[in-house]
Design a protein around this motif. Structure first.
Motif, short mmCIF file in Angstrom:
data_model
loop_
_atom_site.label_atom_id
_atom_site.label_comp_id
_atom_site.label_asym_id
_atom_site.label_seq_id
_atom_site.Cartn_x
_atom_site.Cartn_y
_atom_site.Cartn_z
N MET A 156 0.69 -1.05 -0.05
CA MET A 156 0.04 0.02 0.05
C MET A 156 0.95 1.23 0.04
N ASN A 157 0.48 2.21 -0.98
CA ASN A 157 1.53 3.45 -1.10
C ASN A 157 0.84 4.65 -0.34
N GLN A 158 1.71 5.75 -0.19
CA GLN A 158 1.09 6.87 0.64
C GLN A 158 -0.15 7.39 0.21
N ASP A 159 -0.28 7.40 -1.19
CA ASP A 159 -1.96 8.00 -1.89
C ASP A 159 -2.99 7.01 -1.43
N GLN A 160 -2.76 5.81 -1.57
CA GLN A 160 -3.67 4.88 -0.73
C GLN A 160 -4.20 5.21 0.80
N ILE A 161 -2.96 5.23 1.19
CA ILE A 161 -3.22 5.57 2.82
C ILE A 161 -3.92 6.69 2.85
N GLU A 162 -3.44 7.96 2.53
CA GLU A 162 -4.09 9.03 2.81
C GLU A 162 -5.41 9.24 2.10
N GLY A 163 -5.89 8.62 0.93
CA GLY A 163 -6.89 8.70 0.46
C GLY A 163 -8.02 7.82 1.11
N THR A 164 -7.66 6.90 1.83
CA THR A 164 -8.65 6.15 2.65
C THR A 164 -8.92 7.03 4.05
N ALA A 165 -7.88 7.58 4.60
CA ALA A 165 -8.03 8.46 5.71
C ALA A 165 -8.69 9.73 5.43
N THR A 166 -8.72 10.39 4.30
CA THR A 166 -9.48 11.28 3.83
C THR A 166 -11.12 10.90 3.64
N VAL A 206 -10.59 9.54 -5.09
CA VAL A 206 -10.00 9.83 -6.24
C VAL A 206 -8.41 9.66 -5.78
N GLN A 207 -7.80 10.20 -4.62
CA GLN A 207 -6.79 10.05 -4.32
C GLN A 207 -6.51 8.36 -4.01
N LYS A 208 -7.30 7.77 -3.56
CA LYS A 208 -7.03 6.21 -3.45
C LYS A 208 -6.88 5.49 -4.69
N THR A 209 -7.75 5.89 -5.75
CA THR A 209 -7.75 5.55 -7.26
C THR A 209 -6.31 5.96 -7.70
N ILE A 210 -5.63 7.00 -7.49
CA ILE A 210 -4.42 7.44 -7.99
C ILE A 210 -3.42 6.35 -7.45
N GLY A 211 -3.62 5.93 -6.17
CA GLY A 211 -2.57 5.23 -5.39
C GLY A 211 -2.57 3.76 -6.05
N ASP A 212 -3.96 3.35 -6.27
CA ASP A 212 -4.04 2.31 -6.90
C ASP A 212 -3.44 1.94 -8.50
N THR A 213 -3.44 3.20 -8.88
CA THR A 213 -3.11 3.18 -10.39
C THR A 213 -1.54 2.97 -10.40
N LYS A 214 -0.88 4.02 -9.34
CA LYS A 214 0.63 3.65 -9.38
C LYS A 214 1.09 2.29 -9.00
N GLU A 215 0.06 1.79 -7.90
CA GLU A 215 0.67 0.22 -7.63
C GLU A 215 0.21 -0.62 -9.05
N THR A 216 -0.46 -0.42 -9.66
CA THR A 216 -0.82 -1.23 -10.99
C THR A 216 0.54 -1.03 -11.94
#
Length: 97
Positions: free
Chosen positions: A1-11, A43-53
Motif C-alpha cells: 500500500m502506498n502513501q496515496d492509498q493510505i491518505e485517500g482512505t483516511a480522507t 480519487v486519491q486512493k484510485t491514483i494510488g491504486d493506479t501507481k501500484e498497478t
C-alpha cells in the motif's frame, strides 16, 4: 500500500465522519464538506491504486531490459545510441532514416 492509498482512505473516512456529524446536527455545510472529502479521498486512493498497478506491470519489463543489457552489452549500447539519435532527429525536426 502506498502513501496515496493510505491518505485517500483516511480522507474518505474523515469525510464519512463529517457527513454523519452534519446529518446528525442538521448542518448542511458540514455534511457537504464530508461528501467532498469522501470524493477527494476516493480519487486519491484510485491514483494510488493506479501507481501500484503501473509499478507491478513495469517491474518485469525493467528486469528483462536489465538482463538484456547484462547479456548483450554491445547490442544494448548500440540500441541506446540508435534510439538517442532518433530522439535527437525528432526533436530537431528531421526524419530518421
Amino acid at each position: 500500500m502506498n502513501q496515496d492509498q493510505i491518505e485517500g482512505t483516511a480522507t474518505d473516512l474523515t469525510g464519512k465522519v463529517k457527513e454523519t456529524i452534519g446529518n446528525a446536527t442538521g448542518d448542511t455545510e458540514t455534511q457537504n464538506a464530508g461528501v467532498a472529502d469522501q470524493l477527494s479521498g476516493k480519487v486519491q486512493k484510485t491514483i494510488g491504486d493506479t501507481k501500484e498497478t503501473v509499478a507491478a506491470a513495469a517491474a518485469p519489463l525493467a528486469d528483462k531490459a536489465r538482463k538484456f543489457a547484462n547479456d548483450r552489452p554491445w547490442t544494448a549500447a548500440a540500441l541506446a545510441g540508435v534510439v538517442g539519435l532518433a530522439i535527437l532527429n525528432t526533436l530537431r525536426g528531421k526524419k530518421s532514416a
